[in-house]
Design a protein around this motif. Structure first.
Motif, PDB file in Angstrom:
ATOM      1  N   GLY A  39       0.801  -1.226   0.000  1.00 38.16           N
ATOM      2  CA  GLY A  39       0.000   0.000   0.000  1.00 38.16           C
ATOM      3  C   GLY A  39       0.832   1.274   0.000  1.00 38.16           C
ATOM      4  N   ASP A  43      -1.007   4.240  -1.756  1.00 30.23           N
ATOM      5  CA  ASP A  43      -1.784   5.024  -0.790  1.00 30.23           C
ATOM      6  C   ASP A  43      -1.267   6.463  -0.732  1.00 30.23           C
ATOM      7  OD1 ASP A  43      -3.331   2.864  -0.278  1.00 30.23           O
ATOM      8  OD2 ASP A  43      -2.372   2.322   1.627  1.00 30.23           O
ATOM      9  N   SER A  53      -6.765   3.410  -4.896  1.00 28.99           N
ATOM     10  CA  SER A  53      -5.637   2.550  -4.518  1.00 28.99           C
ATOM     11  C   SER A  53      -6.147   1.141  -4.265  1.00 28.99           C
ATOM     12  CB  SER A  53      -5.019   3.130  -3.237  1.00 28.99           C
ATOM     13  OG  SER A  53      -4.081   2.246  -2.700  1.00 28.99           O
ATOM     14  N   SER A  54      -5.455   0.145  -4.835  1.00 34.96           N
ATOM     15  CA  SER A  54      -5.947  -1.225  -4.691  1.00 34.96           C
ATOM     16  C   SER A  54      -4.800  -2.228  -4.766  1.00 34.96           C
ATOM     17  CB  SER A  54      -6.938  -1.499  -5.830  1.00 34.96           C
ATOM     18  OG  SER A  54      -7.263  -2.863  -5.875  1.00 34.96           O
ATOM     19  N   SER A  55      -5.031  -3.397  -4.156  1.00 31.40           N
ATOM     20  CA  SER A  55      -4.053  -4.478  -4.309  1.00 31.40           C
ATOM     21  C   SER A  55      -4.555  -5.494  -5.338  1.00 31.40           C
ATOM     22  CB  SER A  55      -3.814  -5.160  -2.961  1.00 31.40           C
ATOM     23  OG  SER A  55      -5.040  -5.704  -2.512  1.00 31.40           O
TER      24      SER A  55
END
Ligand SMILES: NC(=O)C1=CN([C@@H]2O[C@H](COP(=O)(O)OP(=O)(O)OC[C@H]3O[C@@H](n4cnc5c(N)ncnc54)[C@H](O)[C@@H]3O)[C@@H](O)[C@H]2O)C=CC1
Ligand SMILES: O=C(O)[C@@H]1CCC=N1
Length: 273
Positions: A39, A43, A53-55
């Motif tokens: 992150g 982030d 924002s993403s994984s």
């Protein structure tokens, strides 16, 4: 410019530079998602620029019109293989900013008919002073070419190359090139400090000389670079003596060898990754 949903896979130096430049130039941040396993960077981008924002590479890529592949070349095959299993790329535009990963490789990884554009940007994109070279295979349509140009124009200047090999020439002359200038500036700062100037003053002198020289180049597009150099070089003066050292040490040959080394490495990477 057209606004499409963009997903960046990778949130590192280069993706961050493009995202910063894009949002600063007015591209809607809520149309940009940034994916990375950790992150930390994504982030920070979300906080600073309002991007998503993403994984989840797969979810973000599925939702996007444009997927920007911005991971290290050695990770590209793994990342693409995962995406290919669950994402339908027909109708999407894929931009790769990776050095040393060919169009043929992307087509093998992501499917025939892939709308792929290879982009070779550089980090000054962060401040809107980027230079990007673009290449697309023949089947990529004009709208996607135009979108790619507009996207990268938001963070600097663009040029298209007619052959994929040209991307490696762009790497040597622009993608890697900021580092050459930083190295040169570091060497100048070190010597100025050794001569007794403070680190801050040495940096300021070098910074202004470099940005001033670049500004003169930009402001005088018709003037040969050699004329700009000659304008500084008084007969029997100091610059002449400094340049003599560079010439005696064959600076041009060193530069040529370094640029060729970048190209050779890109060619090797095309075989490895
Ligand atoms: N740094 C530069 O000046 C330039 C870099 N490039 C290209 O840009 C690409 C990225 O380079 P940098 O930004 O310098 O690298 P970097 O190491 O700063 O960033 C790579 C990013 O990929 C992310 N990542 C790693 N595994 C991932 C995964 N499985 N899924 C999603 N994200 C993942 C990392 O978390 C990181 O955010 C490379 O392919 C490089 O060839 C191109 C032109 C200039
Ligand atoms: O060093 C690299 O491989 C990347 C590509 C151009 C700049 N950085």
């Amino acid at each position: 410019m057209q606004h499409r949903k963009i997903c960046f896979i990778g949130a590192g130096n280069m993706a961050g530079a493009i995202i910063a430049g894009l949002v600063t130039s007015g591209y809607p941040a809520d149309l940009i998602s940034v994916c990375a396993p950790s992150g930390k960077n994504r982030d920070a981008l979300a906080e600073k620029y309002g991007t998503r924002s993403s994984s989840e590479n797969i979810t973000c890529a599925k939702e996007a019109d444009v997927v920007v592949l911005a991971v290290k070349p050695q990770l590209m095959a793994d990342v693409c293989s995962e995406l290919q299993k669950q994402v339908d790329f027909s109708g999407k535009l894929v931009l790769s900013i990776a050095a040393g990963v060919s169009v043929a490789r992307f087509i093998a990884l992501l499917g025939n008919g892939l709308n792929i554009v290879r982009v070779m940007p550089n980090t000054p994109s962060l401040v809107g002073k980027g230079m990007s070279g673009l290449y697309a295979p023949e089947h990529v349509g004009q709208q996607d070419r135009d979108f790619s140009s507009e996207l990268m124009s938001a963070v600097g200047k663009v040029c298209w190359v007619d052959t994929e090999e040209g991307i490696n020439h762009v790497i040597a002359a622009a993608g890697s090139a900021p580092a050459y200038f930083f190295l040169f500036m570091e060497a100048m700062q070190q010597e100025a400090q050794r001569q007794g100037l403070s680190a801050d003053t040495a940096r300021l002198l070098v910074q202004q000389a470099a940005s001033g020289a670049a500004a003169l180049v930009e402001a005088n597009p018709e003037t040969p670079l050699s004329t700009l150099r000659e304008n500084v070089t008084s007969k029997g003066g100091t610059t002449f003596e400094a340049l003599k050292v560079f010439n005696e040490r064959e600076l041009s040959a060193i530069v040529a060898e370094a640029m060729q080394a970048a190209i050779t490495r890109a060619q090797e990477m095309e075989k490895l990754f």
